[in-house]
Scaffold this motif. Structure first.
Motif, PDB file in Angstrom:
ATOM      1  N   LYS A 176       4.404  -1.635 -10.244  1.00  0.00           N
ATOM      2  CA  LYS A 176       3.686  -1.002  -9.133  1.00  0.00           C
ATOM      3  C   LYS A 176       4.686  -0.377  -8.171  1.00  0.00           C
ATOM      4  CE  LYS A 176       0.003  -3.042 -10.751  1.00  0.00           C
ATOM      5  NZ  LYS A 176      -0.758  -2.334 -11.767  1.00  0.00           N
ATOM      6  N   ARG A 177       4.360   0.820  -7.693  1.00  0.00           N
ATOM      7  CA  ARG A 177       5.246   1.463  -6.720  1.00  0.00           C
ATOM      8  C   ARG A 177       5.011   0.949  -5.316  1.00  0.00           C
ATOM      9  NH1 ARG A 177       6.752   7.573  -7.924  1.00  0.00           N
ATOM     10  NH2 ARG A 177       7.033   7.373 -10.165  1.00  0.00           N
ATOM     11  N   ALA A 178       3.798   0.490  -5.046  1.00  0.00           N
ATOM     12  CA  ALA A 178       3.509   0.052  -3.675  1.00  0.00           C
ATOM     13  C   ALA A 178       2.337  -0.921  -3.658  1.00  0.00           C
ATOM     14  CB  ALA A 178       3.171   1.263  -2.805  1.00  0.00           C
ATOM     15  N   VAL A 194       1.599   1.889   3.424  1.00  0.00           N
ATOM     16  CA  VAL A 194       1.818   1.892   1.975  1.00  0.00           C
ATOM     17  C   VAL A 194       3.209   2.482   1.744  1.00  0.00           C
ATOM     18  CG1 VAL A 194       0.916   2.611  -0.270  1.00  0.00           C
ATOM     19  CG2 VAL A 194      -0.636   2.419   1.669  1.00  0.00           C
ATOM     20  N   GLY A 195       4.017   1.781   0.966  1.00  0.00           N
ATOM     21  CA  GLY A 195       5.361   2.299   0.684  1.00  0.00           C
ATOM     22  C   GLY A 195       6.290   2.157   1.885  1.00  0.00           C
ATOM     23  N   GLY A 211       6.307   7.048   1.622  1.00  0.00           N
ATOM     24  CA  GLY A 211       5.478   6.102   2.368  1.00  0.00           C
ATOM     25  C   GLY A 211       4.416   6.832   3.160  1.00  0.00           C
ATOM     26  N   ALA A 215      -2.454   4.870  -1.398  1.00  0.00           N
ATOM     27  CA  ALA A 215      -1.837   4.130  -2.511  1.00  0.00           C
ATOM     28  C   ALA A 215      -1.821   4.990  -3.778  1.00  0.00           C
ATOM     29  CB  ALA A 215      -2.606   2.823  -2.760  1.00  0.00           C
ATOM     30  N   ILE A 246       1.043   7.513  -3.730  1.00  0.00           N
ATOM     31  CA  ILE A 246       2.368   6.929  -4.020  1.00  0.00           C
ATOM     32  C   ILE A 246       2.452   6.540  -5.490  1.00  0.00           C
ATOM     33  CG2 ILE A 246       3.944   5.033  -3.467  1.00  0.00           C
ATOM     34  CD1 ILE A 246       3.709   6.017  -0.800  1.00  0.00           C
ATOM     35  N   GLU A 247       1.381   5.922  -6.008  1.00  0.00           N
ATOM     36  CA  GLU A 247       1.385   5.453  -7.404  1.00  0.00           C
ATOM     37  C   GLU A 247       1.518   6.617  -8.381  1.00  0.00           C
ATOM     38  OE1 GLU A 247       1.220   1.944  -7.518  1.00  0.00           O
ATOM     39  OE2 GLU A 247       1.953   2.339  -9.519  1.00  0.00           O
TER      40      GLU A 247
END
Ligand code: FAD
Ligand code: NAD
Length: 468
Positions: free
Chosen positions: A346-348, A362-363, A412, A428, A431-432
């Motif tokens: 997962k990135r965040a 997020v991030g 972010g 999210a 970012i993902e």
């Protein structure tokens, strides 16, 4: 003594454990789950869901009170608003009841066997459960520890002290009357979410925080609107202040400010919210050889512990102690046990604080991105320039995007504003999916919505915001 064998045994039916068991069942893995309380864990019974129900009710009530006081620019009038908190709690219990029954139903539907009782390891493949009808022994090829977390207790303010004056979040979420004077220890997630709710329900709230700021997890730009709301609701916030215990007659909370000033805070209830601790005792850890990571169980990127065949998910494995992290880990472990190749990629993990206004992160924050020695671009767009926010009387706050200066990859996204928790999904996803500023700016965001502030923040970072 009864004995069962299975391929997967899950200990704890909170969001980490129940999601793991449901997914494993769907994949045809022969699964047993053990829960000593109710399905749904902290989250559904005494955490996320009940707290959000009370926060919503308190918000509606506060709006009605403001209308009655003539503080309503829309011209809505109300007379003598009142709230029957016992009824509010019954409504909240109805919601948690439906959800926990729902989880039990989903487990059944997935073919998962539910065993009710406290589980204790005998060895790395065997667990004994004290059930109402005697001991149940379960032998499993794979075991998932999903025992969650519990509130941290302060030695100077033990829960239940002074005739149940000192309460945890669990106690606060079952009060049938708002205390006249509520002292809250800790200005983190729970202290602020519930502190604000009780202020709206009519309590005189004083918050005592050891550090010199509220919500230390979020940057001050994000927390400032919450600080203003606390002040508007008459909540006193004592920063840099240490609690010392109860007064000798038990009527007040004693504290000391950073400058050495003694404070005596009269309180009908004292809500202690100074963090949660992983439940690493009470299930036979002493029978195993599990490596620890500080106070948490050590896991790798597949949630494997240091013992073969034993996994751990959720709050027992570390920060952030959030339900959606637990669920994502549980789902992944079920797939691994079924034979699929999965690992944590997962990135965040979005964080949402359900204060007034709500905060999302997020991030990476700007400071985190700079610390990772990135040249960054920041775009920030205020809700005061967003039409939908105006129609909702929700002009406080903003959306902020942090991106790499060279290729505009979004690192972010943060935001603060009334009711913006739902935007966390868009943040999210961006970012993902590895979105760039141009992807967000180039996506048509429906009008009029608060989400337009997201597109505008990306445009702002690109140097050509349209509506400011
Ligand atoms: P838990 O939900 O704690 O579940 C663990 C389960 O294991 C429990 O049901 C317990 O009874 C069982 N268990 C433990 N030991 C044994 C044993 N030996 N045998 C059998 N069963 C056992 N998170 C968010 O993401 N968003 C929010 O808005 C949010 N709000 C919150 C509000 C409050 C007031 C609180 C207290 C928490 C909140 N959280 C929130 C945090 C969230 O509840 C947790 O992160 C989440 O519940 C963790 O899930 P888990 O499965 O790891 O553990
Ligand atoms: P927290 O870690 O969010 O905040 C605890 C606060 O208490 C901190 O500000 C800390 O500095 C302060 N503190 C610690 N010791 C103190 C002392 N002796 N005197 C005064 N202040 C002290 O903890 P929490 O509010 O108890 O929440 C626990 C966890 O539950 C959170 O970390 C989060 O993982 C989860 N949670 C999440 C949400 C959400 O996602 N919206 C909501 C509620 C809870």
């Amino acid at each position: 003594m009864k004995e069962i064998t299975c391929k997967l045994l899950v200990i704890g039916a909170g969001p980490g454990g129940y999601v793991c068991a449901i997914r494993a069942g769907q994949l045809g893995v022969d699964t047993v789950i053990v829960e000593m309380a109710k399905p749904g864990g902290t989250c559904l019974n005494i955490g996320c869901i009940p707290s959000k129900a009370i926060i919503h009710a308190a918000d509606d009530f506060a709006k009605t009170v403001a209308m009655a006081a003539g503080r309503n620019a829309m011209g809505i009038k109300a007379d003598n608003p009142a709230i029957d908190l016992a009824k509010t709690m019954a409504w909240k219990d109805g919601i948690t009841g439906r959800l926990t029954l729902g989880v039990a139903g989903l487990l059944k539907k997935a073919g998962v066997k539910i065993v009710v009782g406290r589980a204790k390891f005998r060895d790395g493949k065997t667990v004994a459960v004290e059930t109402e009808t005697g001991e149940q022994v379960i032998r499993a090829e794979n075991i998932v520890i999903a025992t969650g977390s519990a509130p941290v207790e302060l030695p100077v303010l033990p829960f239940g002290a002074s005739g149940a004056k000192v309460i945890s979040s669990t106690g606060a979420l079952s009060l049938t009357e708002a205390p006249q004077k509520l002292a809250v220890v800790g200005a983190g997630y729970i202290g602020l979410e519930l502190g604000l709710a009780f202020a709206k329900l009519g309590s005189k709230v004083t918050i005592v925080e050891a550090l010199d700021r509220i919500l230390p997890l979020y940057d001050t730009q994000l927390t400032q609107p919450v600080g203003r709301r606390l002040a508007a609701l008459g909540v006193e916030v004592l920063l840099g202040t240490k609690v010392k215990g109860l007064s000798s007659n038990g009527e007040a909370l004693l504290a000391e400010t950073g400058s050495g000033e003694e404070k005596r805070i009269a309180a009908d209830k004292i809500l202690v919210t100074v963090g949660r601790k992983p439940v690493t005792e009470g299930w036979g850890r002493e029978e195993l050889e599990l490596d620890m990571d500080g106070r948490f169980l050590r896991i790798d990127e597949q949630c494997r512990t240091s013992m073969r065949g034993i996994y751990a998910v959720g709050d027992v494995t570390g920060e952030p102690m959030l339900a959606h992290r637990a669920m994502a880990q549980g789902e992944m472990v079920a797939e691994i046990v079924s034979g699929k190749r999965r690992s944590w990629d997962k990135r965040a993990i979005p964080a949402v604080c359900f204060t007034d206004p709500e905060i999302i992160s997020v991030g990476m924050s700007p400071d985190e991105a700079r610390a990772a020695s990135r040249e960054i671009k920041i775009g920030q767009f205020p809700f005061s320039a967003n039409g939908r926010a105006m129609t909702l009387s929700a002009e406080e706050g903003f959306v902020r995007v942090v991106a790499r200066a060279d290729n505009h990859l979004v690192l972010g996204i943060q935001g603060v504003g009334a009711g913006i928790s739902e935007l966390s999904a868009a943040f999210a996803l961006a970012i993902e999916m590895g979105a760039r500023l141009e992807d967000i700016a180039g996506t048509i965001h429906a009008h009029p919505t608060q989400s337009e502030a997201f597109a505008e923040s990306a445009l702002k970072a690109l140097g050509h915001a349209l509506h400011i």
